[in-house]
Structure formats: C-alpha cells, structure tokens
Design a protein around this motif. Structure first.
Motif, PDB file in Angstrom:
ATOM      1  N   VAL A  26       0.686  -1.051   0.055  1.00  0.00           N
ATOM      2  CA  VAL A  26      -0.006   0.005  -0.086  1.00  0.00           C
ATOM      3  C   VAL A  26       0.769   1.262  -0.058  1.00  0.00           C
ATOM      4  N   ALA A  27       0.380   2.332  -0.254  1.00  0.00           N
ATOM      5  CA  ALA A  27       0.962   3.603  -0.201  1.00  0.00           C
ATOM      6  C   ALA A  27       0.186   4.651   0.279  1.00  0.00           C
ATOM      7  N   VAL A  28       1.025   5.687   1.140  1.00  0.00           N
ATOM      8  CA  VAL A  28       0.338   6.701   1.806  1.00  0.00           C
ATOM      9  C   VAL A  28      -0.893   7.281   0.766  1.00  0.00           C
ATOM     10  N   GLY A  29      -2.185   7.592   1.377  1.00  0.00           N
ATOM     11  CA  GLY A  29      -3.332   7.997   0.760  1.00  0.00           C
ATOM     12  C   GLY A  29      -4.410   6.896   0.296  1.00  0.00           C
ATOM     13  N   ASP A  30      -3.859   5.816   0.306  1.00  0.00           N
ATOM     14  CA  ASP A  30      -4.534   4.574  -0.035  1.00  0.00           C
ATOM     15  C   ASP A  30      -5.805   4.270   0.921  1.00  0.00           C
ATOM     16  N   THR A  31      -6.863   3.707   0.441  1.00  0.00           N
ATOM     17  CA  THR A  31      -7.896   3.228   1.428  1.00  0.00           C
ATOM     18  C   THR A  31      -7.555   1.820   1.444  1.00  0.00           C
ATOM     19  N   ILE A  32      -7.513   1.436   2.802  1.00  0.00           N
ATOM     20  CA  ILE A  32      -7.328   0.001   3.074  1.00  0.00           C
ATOM     21  C   ILE A  32      -8.688  -0.641   3.837  1.00  0.00           C
ATOM     22  N   SER A  33      -8.617  -1.934   3.743  1.00  0.00           N
ATOM     23  CA  SER A  33      -9.622  -2.746   4.570  1.00  0.00           C
ATOM     24  C   SER A  33      -9.187  -3.429   5.461  1.00  0.00           C
ATOM     25  N   VAL A  34     -10.254  -3.965   6.371  1.00  0.00           N
ATOM     26  CA  VAL A  34      -9.621  -4.934   7.617  1.00  0.00           C
ATOM     27  C   VAL A  34      -9.109  -6.235   7.045  1.00  0.00           C
ATOM     28  N   ASP A  35      -7.977  -6.771   7.468  1.00  0.00           N
ATOM     29  CA  ASP A  35      -7.398  -7.893   7.171  1.00  0.00           C
ATOM     30  C   ASP A  35      -6.681  -7.819   5.862  1.00  0.00           C
ATOM     31  N   GLN A  36      -6.692  -6.685   5.107  1.00  0.00           N
ATOM     32  CA  GLN A  36      -6.072  -6.441   3.790  1.00  0.00           C
ATOM     33  C   GLN A  36      -4.376  -6.454   4.082  1.00  0.00           C
ATOM     34  N   PRO A  37      -3.608  -7.299   3.010  1.00  0.00           N
ATOM     35  CA  PRO A  37      -2.287  -7.353   3.495  1.00  0.00           C
ATOM     36  C   PRO A  37      -1.702  -6.085   2.921  1.00  0.00           C
ATOM     37  N   ILE A  38      -0.826  -5.346   3.822  1.00  0.00           N
ATOM     38  CA  ILE A  38      -0.382  -4.164   3.772  1.00  0.00           C
ATOM     39  C   ILE A  38       1.168  -4.427   3.519  1.00  0.00           C
ATOM     40  N   ALA A  39       1.875  -5.358   3.748  1.00  0.00           N
ATOM     41  CA  ALA A  39       3.222  -5.302   3.524  1.00  0.00           C
ATOM     42  C   ALA A  39       3.846  -6.775   3.538  1.00  0.00           C
ATOM     43  N   GLU A  40       4.883  -7.264   3.115  1.00  0.00           N
ATOM     44  CA  GLU A  40       5.566  -8.379   3.104  1.00  0.00           C
ATOM     45  C   GLU A  40       6.819  -8.375   4.012  1.00  0.00           C
ATOM     46  N   VAL A  41       7.186  -9.159   4.757  1.00  0.00           N
ATOM     47  CA  VAL A  41       8.318  -9.012   5.867  1.00  0.00           C
ATOM     48  C   VAL A  41       8.839 -10.538   5.839  1.00  0.00           C
ATOM     49  N   GLU A  42      10.302 -10.516   5.909  1.00  0.00           N
ATOM     50  CA  GLU A  42      10.820 -11.480   6.040  1.00  0.00           C
ATOM     51  C   GLU A  42      11.762 -11.757   7.294  1.00  0.00           C
ATOM     52  N   THR A  43      11.322 -12.801   8.044  1.00  0.00           N
ATOM     53  CA  THR A  43      11.788 -13.184   9.321  1.00  0.00           C
ATOM     54  C   THR A  43      12.806 -14.349   9.300  1.00  0.00           C
ATOM     55  N   ALA A  44      13.514 -14.592  10.264  1.00  0.00           N
ATOM     56  CA  ALA A  44      14.726 -15.655  10.068  1.00  0.00           C
ATOM     57  C   ALA A  44      13.930 -17.011   9.873  1.00  0.00           C
ATOM     58  N   LYS A  45      12.674 -17.191   9.784  1.00  0.00           N
ATOM     59  CA  LYS A  45      11.928 -18.535   9.598  1.00  0.00           C
ATOM     60  C   LYS A  45      11.450 -18.463   8.088  1.00  0.00           C
ATOM     61  N   SER A  46      10.673 -17.352   7.734  1.00  0.00           N
ATOM     62  CA  SER A  46       9.942 -17.217   6.316  1.00  0.00           C
ATOM     63  C   SER A  46       9.329 -16.135   6.138  1.00  0.00           C
ATOM     64  N   THR A  47       8.900 -15.941   4.785  1.00  0.00           N
ATOM     65  CA  THR A  47       8.504 -14.388   4.308  1.00  0.00           C
ATOM     66  C   THR A  47       7.116 -14.651   4.317  1.00  0.00           C
ATOM     67  N   VAL A  48       6.470 -13.569   4.965  1.00  0.00           N
ATOM     68  CA  VAL A  48       4.740 -13.583   5.237  1.00  0.00           C
ATOM     69  C   VAL A  48       4.533 -12.139   4.838  1.00  0.00           C
ATOM     70  N   GLU A  49       3.068 -12.218   4.660  1.00  0.00           N
ATOM     71  CA  GLU A  49       2.396 -11.139   4.418  1.00  0.00           C
ATOM     72  C   GLU A  49       1.615 -10.531   5.697  1.00  0.00           C
ATOM     73  N   VAL A  50       1.810  -9.170   5.903  1.00  0.00           N
ATOM     74  CA  VAL A  50       1.042  -8.661   7.104  1.00  0.00           C
ATOM     75  C   VAL A  50      -0.360  -8.182   7.036  1.00  0.00           C
ATOM     76  N   PRO A  51      -1.324  -8.349   7.559  1.00  0.00           N
ATOM     77  CA  PRO A  51      -2.708  -7.891   7.394  1.00  0.00           C
ATOM     78  C   PRO A  51      -2.852  -6.481   8.483  1.00  0.00           C
ATOM     79  N   SER A  52      -3.764  -5.975   7.979  1.00  0.00           N
ATOM     80  CA  SER A  52      -4.120  -4.602   8.782  1.00  0.00           C
ATOM     81  C   SER A  52      -5.121  -5.002   9.602  1.00  0.00           C
ATOM     82  N   PRO A  53      -5.419  -4.518  10.797  1.00  0.00           N
ATOM     83  CA  PRO A  53      -6.457  -4.714  11.754  1.00  0.00           C
ATOM     84  C   PRO A  53      -7.312  -3.566  11.582  1.00  0.00           C
ATOM     85  N   TYR A  54      -6.992  -2.688  10.900  1.00  0.00           N
ATOM     86  CA  TYR A  54      -7.728  -1.325  10.914  1.00  0.00           C
ATOM     87  C   TYR A  54      -8.209  -1.134   9.104  1.00  0.00           C
TER      88      TYR A  54
END
Length: 482
Positions: A26-54
């Motif tokens: 997403v980018a600044v100014g975008d309208t998002i919904s609950v549980d919409q994926p907003i970013a992809e992050v990589e941990t020491a275990k795997s790559t996952v998408e982070v959903p928004s609670p807002y």
C-alpha cells in the motif's frame, strides 16, 4: 478531528523479535480494509504478508524496504474514514516476564513504562482477535488513576512464550528484547551474566542487579606513559576508504548477516559450542534399492524418490535406537535431562535462495514411503518459496541431509540444535565392490552420522547407521507397506 491509529509490527512467534521489511503493498493515501495485506516481511523463519487490523486511509508508512523493524514498533498509521472522536492514548496489554516480584530501581522505570505500552498484536497471517479485525483498545477509566500506573499482573504461559527470544552467537540464555536493550544501554555484558529465571532465563532484575553492583577498585599500578604516535588509531589512520586494513585489499562488498542466514549462523555456532559431537560413516551398496525403484517404474506405479525410501529406513531405525531422537535440556542449576519423544518429526535439510532451512515431516514414523515422498516434496517447495511456517521449520527431532545432490560424497555435518543427530547421504556413484567373492561394479553411496556423544555412545550410533545401511542394501525387508 480524525483519530490516527498506529499498527505495531505484530509478535511473530517462535521467539522472533525482528523482521526485514521486503515491500509495501500500500502507499500513503490508499484506502484499505480490515485484514488487507499491507506489507511483506522476512523473518529468520519465512516470508509472510502482514494484514491490517484497521480500515481507513493510510497516513504514514513507518519503514523502507530493506529496513529491519523490531516487534512492537510502529509499522503503519491509519486514519479511519469519517472518524471524529478525539484521539486517546492507545495501549496494548501489559507485558511482563515472570510472576516473581521485581525490585524497583529508578533507572529501570523508563523500561517498565515502555514495556506496558508494548505490542499486543496477534500472530501475523492469522487475522485479528475474534476474527472481526477490530483492534482492542484500553481507554482511561473515569477516575483519576492513569492506565499507565503500575498494575499487578501475572503472565500466562503464552505470554512467556511470546516474550522469550534467543540471542544470536554465544549466548544460550533466553531474554526479552527490552532486557537486551536495557543491558546494552547500561554496558552490561549478557554473555557473562547468569540468569535467575526458569531455565537460566536472564531477567530484568538480573540486569538491574548488575547495573547497581559496586565496581571493584582496580589494583593500583604505576601508570604507563604512552606517546600518541604509538596508539592504534595512528597506525590505521589515512587508510584509503574501501580498503581492508588487515589485508590491504579493496573491499568488494559488505553483506549484512540477517534473516535466514543470521538464524542459521547463530544456530550452527551454538551447536558447535555446546554439543560434544562425534561422526561415524559407512559406504553402502545401493544397487538393490535402485533396482527396486526401476522395477516399480516398469510396473507403472507412482514411485517415491530415493530420499523418501531412505527417510522410511531412518524412521524405522530411530524406533530401534530412540536415543538419537531426543533433546538435551539444561536446568537453571546446571543439571541436565535427556528428553525423549513419542513420535518422530523428521527434518529435511533444503537449500534455498534464502539459505539453508530444515522443514520437518511431522509424525514421520506413521507414514509410508509414498506418503513421505509427497510430504517431502511439499515441504521443500514451500521452503524454497519462503512460505514455510515457523512450526514446520522449528519442530524437528532428527535431520536427514541429502548433500549428494551437490555432487559430494560425504560431510561431517553440524547438528541442527537442539537435536542430537543428523544423517547425511552422499552421491550415488559406480564403484568396484566385492559381491559373493567376486569384483563387480555397484552403485555405492556414503552415509555419515554426526551425533551428540552426551546422549549415546559409539555403539548406539554405529548400530543405527548399520541398520539404515542394511535397509538400503536389502530394501524389500522394510517396504512391505508401499
């Protein structure tokens, strides 16, 4: 006046305390919904998408791709559409370490206040509490008592699990990120600090005690005069930028050790420093196994891969020699226990673009060779995509490593801590072999077993290795369940 909600990087589970931001969806100014994926992050275990609670309009993105973010720090700010309530302080559930009383020291108050405002977000990839996508908020009660005043709380077992994390390198203790920060800012060396918590856990009170401990007076000695020209900075001063001062060679690149590579490095270093390992190996005639597979192919049936057959032999061997399917646990008083398991989670070492990972086949002892083949292929695929779950990557009890795919015969592998053994399989090649007193050309491979000498002696390790070798040389004896 609109109220901007700040979503903190959620607790990633499995003791993970940071993640690298791979990309924004997403980018600044975008309208998002609950549980919409907003970013992809990589941990020491795997790559996952982070959903928004807002739901709402993206007001700010806290981080750039490639940046490492700490759990509990701001990830994204969202302004609800049509929100008109005045902004109120948002707090998350209080996080504590253990139920024991903690002594009060003025220098630690800032850390306690920060800890009270820590992340209470859910595990990423699994939605929000109750499945409604509504962030839980703590409003100030209609009294003169502030919500940030100290409260007596007793953490649950789940709280303790989420708070604990392993420190890379030499540290074997388990401590919270806030305790690490407190120690770092006060110059406390955690590597030399004994933990007073359960299992040697280094707690805040241990760091506070070290901070307030009296400093021993150094022995009085005659000062040694030195001249500025004799100091190290003068020796290296003036070295060209980008040139290594030790070798004199130009530095081609600097690659940060992070993500999977960081986790692997820490785990391998810990394995080498803690486990008194030994290695045994044997050459094996795999001709009969290869002939069996060719016969199955000729019959038109679906044929498992060679690794699945060997995995089947390994699980049968571990049933007979369960000492190799255990774990060593050390108590806070230094005593040790060997923990045995009612079942086998067989780890399969897989080389990926992100580094070496070891997803595990759960309850592998209950699967046939065909079922093992299906699960091994699935796990290898998700691991290479970076989509394996923390549970799949962290629950193994014994590891099988097929390094023969790289064209090598053998390797003294490093045990995948906290397991106690790893079996390696080399390439299968034509070799001269004596069969019934006559020289013949056979398909030969090398098996290498590295084991923790604390859990068993050489006799047990050799017995297991010989069992697997005999099964490869006479495969029909163990494959009646195909």
């Amino acid at each position: 006046m609109s109220e901007t909600r700040i979503f903190l990087l959620p607790d990633l589970g499995e003791g993970l305390t940071e993640a690298e931001l791979v990309s924004w969806h997403v980018a600044v100014g975008d309208t998002i919904s609950v549980d919409q994926p907003i970013a992809e992050v990589e941990t020491a275990k795997s790559t996952v998408e982070v959903p928004s609670p807002y739901a709402g309009i993206v007001a700010e993105l806290h981080g750039q791709p490639g940046e490492t973010l700490d759990v509990g720090k701001p990830l994204i700010s969202v302004t609800p559409v049509g929100a008109s309530e005045p902004a109120e302080p948002v707090t998350a559930p209080t996080e504590t370490e253990l139920g024991e009383p903690v002594e009060t020291h003025p220098e630690a108050e800032a850390y306690r206040e920060e800890e009270k405002a820590g992340s209470g977000n859910v595990l990423i990839g699994y939605g929000t509490p109750g499945g409604h996508g509504v962030a839980r908020r703590t409003r100030a009660p209609k009294t003169s008592v502030s919500v940030l005043e100290p409260q007596e709380t007793k953490p649950t077992d789940d709280d303790l699990t989420l708070l604990r994390t392993r420190v890379p390198g030499k540290l074997g203790a388990v401590i919270s990120p806030l305790v690490r920060r407190m120690a770092r800012e006060h110059g406390v060396d955690l590597g030399e600090l004994p933990g007073s918590g359960e299992g040697g856990l280094i707690m805040r009170r241990d760091v506070e005690k070290a901070i307030h401990a009296p400093v021993a007076e150094p022995a009085k000695t005659k000062p040694v005069e030195t001249r500025p020209a004799e100091t190290r900075p003068v020796e290296t001063a003036g070295a060209p930028e980008g040139v290594d001062t030790r070798t004199g060679l130009p530095i081609a690149a600097r690659t940060p050790v992070r993500g999977v590579r960081k986790a692997v490095a820490a785990n391998m270093a810990r394995s080498r420093s803690e486990i008194p390992e030994a290695t045994v190996w044997v050459d094996v005639d795999a001709t009969a196994l290869l002939e069996l597979r060719e016969g199955l192919k000729a019959g038109g049936s679906q044929v498992p891969g060679l690794l699945a057959f060997i995995a089947r032999f390994v699980t049968a061997g571990l049933k007979r020699y369960p000492e190799l399917n255990t774990r060593i646990e050390t108590a806070s008083d230094g005593s040790q226990e060997i923990v045995s398991f009612d079942g086998i989670n067989l780890g399969i070492a897989a080389q990926t673009d992100r580094g070496l990972v070891v997803p595990s086949v759960r309850a592998a002892e209950k699967l046939t060779a065909r079922e093992l083949d299906t699960e091994i292929r699935r796990l290898t695929d998700v691991a290479r995509q970076g989509k394996a779950t923390p549970t799949e990557l962290g629950s193994g009890t014994f590891t099988l490593n097929n390094y023969g795919v790289f064209g090598v015969d053998g390797s003294a592998a490093i045990i995948n801590h906290p397991e106690v053994a790893i079996l390696g399989v080399g390439r299968i090649i034509d070799k001269p072999w004596v069969v019934n007193g006559e020289l013949a050309v056979r398909k030969v491979t090398e098996l290498t077993l590295t084991f923790d000498h604390r859990v068993c002696d050489g006799g047990t390790a050799a017995g297991f290795l010989r069992f697997v070798a005999d099964a490869i040389e006479n495969p029909t004896t163990l494959l009646a369940d195909l």
